[in-house]
Scaffold this active site. Sequence first.
Site, PDB file in Angstrom:
ATOM      1  CG  ASP A 195      61.718 -35.459 -59.319  1.00  0.00           C
ATOM      2  OD1 ASP A 195      60.609 -35.961 -59.116  1.00  0.00           O
ATOM      3  OD2 ASP A 195      62.250 -35.350 -60.434  1.00  0.00           O
ATOM      4  CG  ASN A 232      62.828 -36.363 -73.974  1.00  0.00           C
ATOM      5  OD1 ASN A 232      63.790 -36.906 -74.530  1.00  0.00           O
ATOM      6  ND2 ASN A 232      62.336 -35.221 -74.355  1.00  0.00           N
ATOM      7  CG  ASN A 261      53.074 -45.051 -75.056  1.00  0.00           C
ATOM      8  OD1 ASN A 261      51.900 -45.376 -75.156  1.00  0.00           O
ATOM      9  ND2 ASN A 261      53.468 -43.997 -74.375  1.00  0.00           N
ATOM     10  CD  GLU A 263      56.481 -37.847 -62.166  1.00  0.00           C
ATOM     11  OE1 GLU A 263      56.107 -37.577 -63.332  1.00  0.00           O
ATOM     12  OE2 GLU A 263      57.611 -37.609 -61.745  1.00  0.00           O
ATOM     13  N   GLY A 299      56.839 -42.337 -70.882  1.00  0.00           N
ATOM     14  CA  GLY A 299      56.483 -42.325 -72.312  1.00  0.00           C
ATOM     15  C   GLY A 299      56.925 -43.548 -73.107  1.00  0.00           C
ATOM     16  CG  LEU A 300      61.014 -45.906 -74.689  1.00  0.00           C
ATOM     17  CD1 LEU A 300      60.724 -45.854 -76.182  1.00  0.00           C
ATOM     18  CD2 LEU A 300      62.513 -45.749 -74.455  1.00  0.00           C
ATOM     19  NE  ARG A 351      56.095 -40.120 -79.912  1.00  0.00           N
ATOM     20  CZ  ARG A 351      55.408 -39.262 -79.171  1.00  0.00           C
ATOM     21  NH1 ARG A 351      54.107 -39.404 -79.052  1.00  0.00           N
ATOM     22  NH2 ARG A 351      55.993 -38.253 -78.551  1.00  0.00           N
ATOM     23  NE  ARG A 377      58.407 -33.844 -60.931  1.00  0.00           N
ATOM     24  CZ  ARG A 377      59.038 -33.910 -62.081  1.00  0.00           C
ATOM     25  NH1 ARG A 377      58.852 -32.994 -63.000  1.00  0.00           N
ATOM     26  NH2 ARG A 377      59.864 -34.893 -62.330  1.00  0.00           N
TER      27      ARG A 377
HETATM   28  P1  ADP Z   1      59.455 -36.646 -70.146  1.00  0.00           P
HETATM   29  O1  ADP Z   1      58.410 -36.477 -69.061  1.00  0.00           O
HETATM   30  O2  ADP Z   1      60.791 -37.062 -69.646  1.00  0.00           O
HETATM   31  O3  ADP Z   1      59.523 -35.542 -71.140  1.00  0.00           O
HETATM   32  P2  ADP Z   1      57.748 -38.759 -71.178  1.00  0.00           P
HETATM   33  O4  ADP Z   1      57.612 -39.725 -70.088  1.00  0.00           O
HETATM   34  O5  ADP Z   1      56.581 -37.931 -71.566  1.00  0.00           O
HETATM   35  O6  ADP Z   1      59.048 -37.884 -70.986  1.00  0.00           O
HETATM   36  O7  ADP Z   1      58.234 -39.584 -72.451  1.00  0.00           O
HETATM   37  C1  ADP Z   1      58.507 -38.964 -73.656  1.00  0.00           C
HETATM   38  C2  ADP Z   1      59.173 -39.965 -74.573  1.00  0.00           C
HETATM   39  O8  ADP Z   1      58.329 -41.112 -74.717  1.00  0.00           O
HETATM   40  C3  ADP Z   1      59.412 -39.386 -75.941  1.00  0.00           C
HETATM   41  O9  ADP Z   1      60.784 -39.459 -76.275  1.00  0.00           O
HETATM   42  C4  ADP Z   1      58.629 -40.276 -76.850  1.00  0.00           C
HETATM   43  O10 ADP Z   1      59.364 -40.615 -77.967  1.00  0.00           O
HETATM   44  C5  ADP Z   1      58.391 -41.541 -76.068  1.00  0.00           C
HETATM   45  N1  ADP Z   1      57.122 -42.121 -76.533  1.00  0.00           N
HETATM   46  C6  ADP Z   1      55.890 -41.654 -76.331  1.00  0.00           C
HETATM   47  N2  ADP Z   1      54.988 -42.432 -76.996  1.00  0.00           N
HETATM   48  C7  ADP Z   1      55.683 -43.388 -77.635  1.00  0.00           C
HETATM   49  C8  ADP Z   1      55.352 -44.490 -78.493  1.00  0.00           C
HETATM   50  N3  ADP Z   1      54.089 -44.732 -78.841  1.00  0.00           N
HETATM   51  N4  ADP Z   1      56.349 -45.270 -78.947  1.00  0.00           N
HETATM   52  C9  ADP Z   1      57.626 -45.003 -78.623  1.00  0.00           C
HETATM   53  N5  ADP Z   1      58.009 -43.998 -77.829  1.00  0.00           N
HETATM   54  C10 ADP Z   1      57.060 -43.193 -77.341  1.00  0.00           C
END
Ligand code: ADP
Length: 378
Positions: A129, A192, A316, A365, A312-313, A266, A72
């Site tokens: 990317d 993030n 979830n 990915e 992530g967000l 979170r 990547r």
């Molecule tokens: P990156 O790859 O950009 O670091 P991710 O896709 O892993 O990011 O996402 C990370 C974000 O997802 C974190 O800010 C985290 O707070 C959010 N996140 C993960 N699980 C949860 C959840 N259960 N509820 C709310 N936010 C979540």
Amino acid sequence: METQEVIAKGLAERIGISGSMLKHEPNNGDSIKIEQDMPSHKEALKIVIDALIHKDYGVIKSMDEIGAVGHRVVHAGEKFAYSVVINDEVMDALKECIDLAPLHNPPNILGIEACKELMPGVPMVGVFDTAFHQSMSPYAYIYALPYEYYIKYGVRRYGFHGTSHKYVAERAADILEKDIKELKIVTCHLGNGASITAVKDGKSIDTSMGFTPLEGLAMGTRCGDIDPAICGFLVEKEELNINEVGNILNKKSGVLGISGISSDFRDIEKAATEGNERASLALEVFAHKVKKYIGAYAAVMGGIDAIVFTAGLGENSSSMRENICKGLDFLGLKIDKEKNNTRGKEAIISTDDSTAKILLIPTNEELMIAKDTEELIK
Ligand code: ADP
């Protein structure tokens, strides 16, 4: 690749500093931590390979089983709109892009060089990317700045998270059993780092990140779209230099900056439920910006058939998805509270009578990189 099954995954951390460690997760046993010095990427990858072929916890018999390596790579500038087999010319092109991604391309290049040394003769593939967004039209990628900066330095919008946006858009078409060429999809990669893309006929026609990943949505620590005049204003008022302002915009802003609590959603969601007003405000600002982009992208595509939440967000947080979709009925988007009460797995979360569909699709990915790699070396 016949089964597309993950046989091991892992993470090498703290390369070049104390406490280096490889987390190795084979699918046929327990996850293990290998604490070993990794002064450089080469040693780190050597440890990765040793773990993969280890007699107790390895998943392949020997390195000969490694047919190709997919990398990547963050930034390919305007050079590559697709993944490519990495040869000397590609390496030179990536080096030319270092100015555009000074934090990301150098380690990407080190990783490729280390793999080439450890696995001589094994083909290396670069998956970029930025590649998916190379289909944007000039009116979507040219900044309203003196045109000479585009010509001289390549100052334009590139967009990022392309591998993820492409993957979830294609999955959405599969799930909806539609030809992607007939769909107008908005993909929301909310992690993030967060970005949002308008995918029409399977192509990215606009995306929220720009010259760097700082543009667009508010993020964990990045400010996203702001009035650029704020930079000069802060230089003067806070007696900062431009690098210090850059650091604030990248590392101290976003939902961390607004809430003053954390960059992790979170923590912010927890604080908001406990009554912290700035935490609530941070979440409102975030949702408002995503909503604005959805509306804007419906406009540039002339409609909307589906929106996808991922990362992530997006994968979830049911409350964030609900807040973003609130009031979007006018676009035919109606979220189903019950179906939305899910996380981390593929689901259609719109109501049955929602004319446009809302989907939750975990991004993958690695699979996309593996598929491109397989296709290119065939
Ligand atoms: P990156 O790859 O950009 O670091 P991710 O896709 O892993 O990011 O996402 C990370 C974000 O997802 C974190 O800010 C985290 O707070 C959010 N996140 C993960 N699980 C949860 C959840 N259960 N509820 C709310 N936010 C979540």
